[in-house]
Scaffold this active site. Structure first.
Site, PDB file in Angstrom:
ATOM      1  N   HIS A  42       0.839  -1.208   0.000  1.00 46.53           N
ATOM      2  CA  HIS A  42       0.000   0.000   0.000  1.00 46.53           C
ATOM      3  C   HIS A  42       0.874   1.258   0.000  1.00 46.53           C
ATOM      4  O   HIS A  42       0.614   2.211  -0.724  1.00 46.53           O
ATOM      5  CB  HIS A  42      -0.893   0.045   1.250  1.00 46.53           C
ATOM      6  CG  HIS A  42      -1.935  -1.030   1.310  1.00 46.53           C
ATOM      7  ND1 HIS A  42      -2.102  -1.842   2.403  1.00 46.53           N
ATOM      8  CD2 HIS A  42      -2.880  -1.413   0.416  1.00 46.53           C
ATOM      9  CE1 HIS A  42      -3.105  -2.680   2.180  1.00 46.53           C
ATOM     10  NE2 HIS A  42      -3.585  -2.451   0.995  1.00 46.53           N
ATOM     11  N   LYS A  67     -18.625  -4.223   9.825  1.00 49.13           N
ATOM     12  CA  LYS A  67     -17.994  -5.402   9.210  1.00 49.13           C
ATOM     13  C   LYS A  67     -16.729  -5.756   9.972  1.00 49.13           C
ATOM     14  O   LYS A  67     -16.018  -4.877  10.466  1.00 49.13           O
ATOM     15  CB  LYS A  67     -17.649  -5.123   7.744  1.00 49.13           C
ATOM     16  CG  LYS A  67     -18.766  -5.453   6.811  1.00 49.13           C
ATOM     17  CD  LYS A  67     -18.214  -5.908   5.468  1.00 49.13           C
ATOM     18  CE  LYS A  67     -19.276  -5.811   4.398  1.00 49.13           C
ATOM     19  NZ  LYS A  67     -18.732  -5.502   3.084  1.00 49.13           N
ATOM     20  N   ARG A  95      -1.763  -6.225  -8.776  1.00 52.63           N
ATOM     21  CA  ARG A  95      -0.743  -7.237  -8.530  1.00 52.63           C
ATOM     22  C   ARG A  95      -0.865  -8.378  -9.529  1.00 52.63           C
ATOM     23  O   ARG A  95       0.029  -8.680 -10.275  1.00 52.63           O
ATOM     24  CB  ARG A  95      -0.866  -7.784  -7.101  1.00 52.63           C
ATOM     25  CG  ARG A  95      -0.449  -6.822  -6.031  1.00 52.63           C
ATOM     26  CD  ARG A  95      -1.036  -7.149  -4.700  1.00 52.63           C
ATOM     27  NE  ARG A  95      -2.484  -6.994  -4.720  1.00 52.63           N
ATOM     28  CZ  ARG A  95      -3.274  -7.140  -3.669  1.00 52.63           C
ATOM     29  NH1 ARG A  95      -2.759  -7.485  -2.520  1.00 52.63           N
ATOM     30  NH2 ARG A  95      -4.564  -6.957  -3.771  1.00 52.63           N
ATOM     31  N   SER A 155      -2.977  -7.821   2.344  1.00 56.27           N
ATOM     32  CA  SER A 155      -3.415  -7.715   3.734  1.00 56.27           C
ATOM     33  C   SER A 155      -3.951  -9.057   4.222  1.00 56.27           C
ATOM     34  O   SER A 155      -3.775  -9.421   5.387  1.00 56.27           O
ATOM     35  CB  SER A 155      -4.492  -6.640   3.878  1.00 56.27           C
ATOM     36  OG  SER A 155      -3.954  -5.381   3.602  1.00 56.27           O
TER      37      SER A 155
HETATM   38  P1  ADP Z   1      -9.615  -3.498  -0.812  1.00 55.10           P
HETATM   39  O1  ADP Z   1      -9.751  -2.075  -1.220  1.00 55.10           O
HETATM   40  O2  ADP Z   1     -10.069  -4.457  -1.869  1.00 55.10           O
HETATM   41  O3  ADP Z   1     -10.063  -3.816   0.557  1.00 55.10           O
HETATM   42  P2  ADP Z   1      -6.885  -3.192  -0.026  1.00 55.10           P
HETATM   43  O4  ADP Z   1      -7.252  -2.199   0.946  1.00 55.10           O
HETATM   44  O5  ADP Z   1      -6.040  -4.316   0.460  1.00 55.10           O
HETATM   45  O6  ADP Z   1      -8.066  -3.812  -0.807  1.00 55.10           O
HETATM   46  O7  ADP Z   1      -6.091  -2.518  -1.207  1.00 55.10           O
HETATM   47  C1  ADP Z   1      -6.369  -1.249  -1.732  1.00 55.10           C
HETATM   48  C2  ADP Z   1      -5.644  -1.113  -3.048  1.00 55.10           C
HETATM   49  O8  ADP Z   1      -4.265  -1.372  -2.872  1.00 55.10           O
HETATM   50  C3  ADP Z   1      -6.105  -2.083  -4.133  1.00 55.10           C
HETATM   51  O9  ADP Z   1      -6.072  -1.405  -5.378  1.00 55.10           O
HETATM   52  C4  ADP Z   1      -5.053  -3.166  -4.111  1.00 55.10           C
HETATM   53  O10 ADP Z   1      -4.913  -3.794  -5.366  1.00 55.10           O
HETATM   54  C5  ADP Z   1      -3.819  -2.338  -3.796  1.00 55.10           C
HETATM   55  N1  ADP Z   1      -2.781  -3.170  -3.179  1.00 55.10           N
HETATM   56  C6  ADP Z   1      -2.881  -3.929  -2.083  1.00 55.10           C
HETATM   57  N2  ADP Z   1      -1.714  -4.562  -1.819  1.00 55.10           N
HETATM   58  C7  ADP Z   1      -0.846  -4.170  -2.815  1.00 55.10           C
HETATM   59  C8  ADP Z   1       0.527  -4.484  -3.139  1.00 55.10           C
HETATM   60  N3  ADP Z   1       1.231  -5.347  -2.412  1.00 55.10           N
HETATM   61  N4  ADP Z   1       1.068  -3.894  -4.223  1.00 55.10           N
HETATM   62  C9  ADP Z   1       0.340  -3.039  -4.986  1.00 55.10           C
HETATM   63  N5  ADP Z   1      -0.956  -2.714  -4.746  1.00 55.10           N
HETATM   64  C10 ADP Z   1      -1.544  -3.270  -3.673  1.00 55.10           C
END
Ligand code: ADP
Length: 164
Positions: free
Chosen positions: A24, A48, A97, A135
């Site tokens: 992130h 949630k 990813r 995550s």
């Molecule tokens: P969501 O919004 O589906 O709950 P997350 O909060 O984990 O998912 O991720 C938010 C954004 O960050 C998404 O676009 C996800 O693809 C991206 N993301 C998460 N982990 C990574 C990573 N390791 N490398 C690049 N982008 C990531």
């Protein structure tokens, strides 16, 4: 000669960040370089189940981005397009990813384009060293007391030790 005026770019990077990972942070840092302003939207999923409570996730993202001047952190719930509209962000930033990310992101960005024409989604490919981090993986390893130090910053490690 008169100076040309460029419209400023404002992107919204939404996520649950449960917990925030180096993946992130990589997207946030690169987004902050690409856009004039980057707003990070921390999802408040009212009720949630998450590993970390909304307040913790929000505070962590705030602290992790405190040295980046063009970043603002907000909470959001409900429709992403409404959130983007309310803060005048014309761009949604997301990370990619794997092919499975693409599948989901394709459907989400297309739906958003239909709901709010003109709202663009920009994708950044994961950096090679972070592309495998999610995550979900971090939560699974943490729940078995495994070592997650290579996936998350020190602040997040401490927050996870403290619990929800
Ligand atoms: P969501 O919004 O589906 O709950 P997350 O909060 O984990 O998912 O991720 C938010 C954004 O960050 C998404 O676009 C996800 O693809 C991206 N993301 C998460 N982990 C990574 C990573 N390791 N490398 C690049 N982008 C990531």
């Amino acid at each position: 000669m008169a100076q040309q005026c460029c419209p400023s770019t404002h992107a919204l990077y939404p996520g649950t960040f449960d917990p925030p990972t180096f993946g992130h942070l990589s997207i946030i840092k690169r987004g902050a370089r690409l856009f004039d302003k980057l707003t990070v939207g921390v999802a408040n999923l009212n009720g949630k189940d998450t590993l970390l409570a909304f307040e913790k996730r929000f505070e962590l993202i705030k602290k992790l981005t405190s040295d980046m001047p063009n970043i603002e952190v907000i909470s959001f719930s409900g429709l992403l397009v409404q959130c983007a509209e309310s803060i005048n962000a014309g761009i949604i930033l997301r990370g990619l990813r794997t092919v499975s990310d693409f599948d989901y992101e394709y459907r989400m960005s297309t739906t958003n384009q239909i709901v709010l024409p003109g709202l663009e989604t920009v994708f950044l490919m994961a950096e090679p060293e972070y592309g495998y981090i999610s995550s979900t993986l971090v939560r699974q390893i943490a729940s078995c007391n495994g070592d997650i130090a290579r996936f998350v910053p020190e602040l997040v490690l401490e927050a996870l030790k403290e619990g929800k």
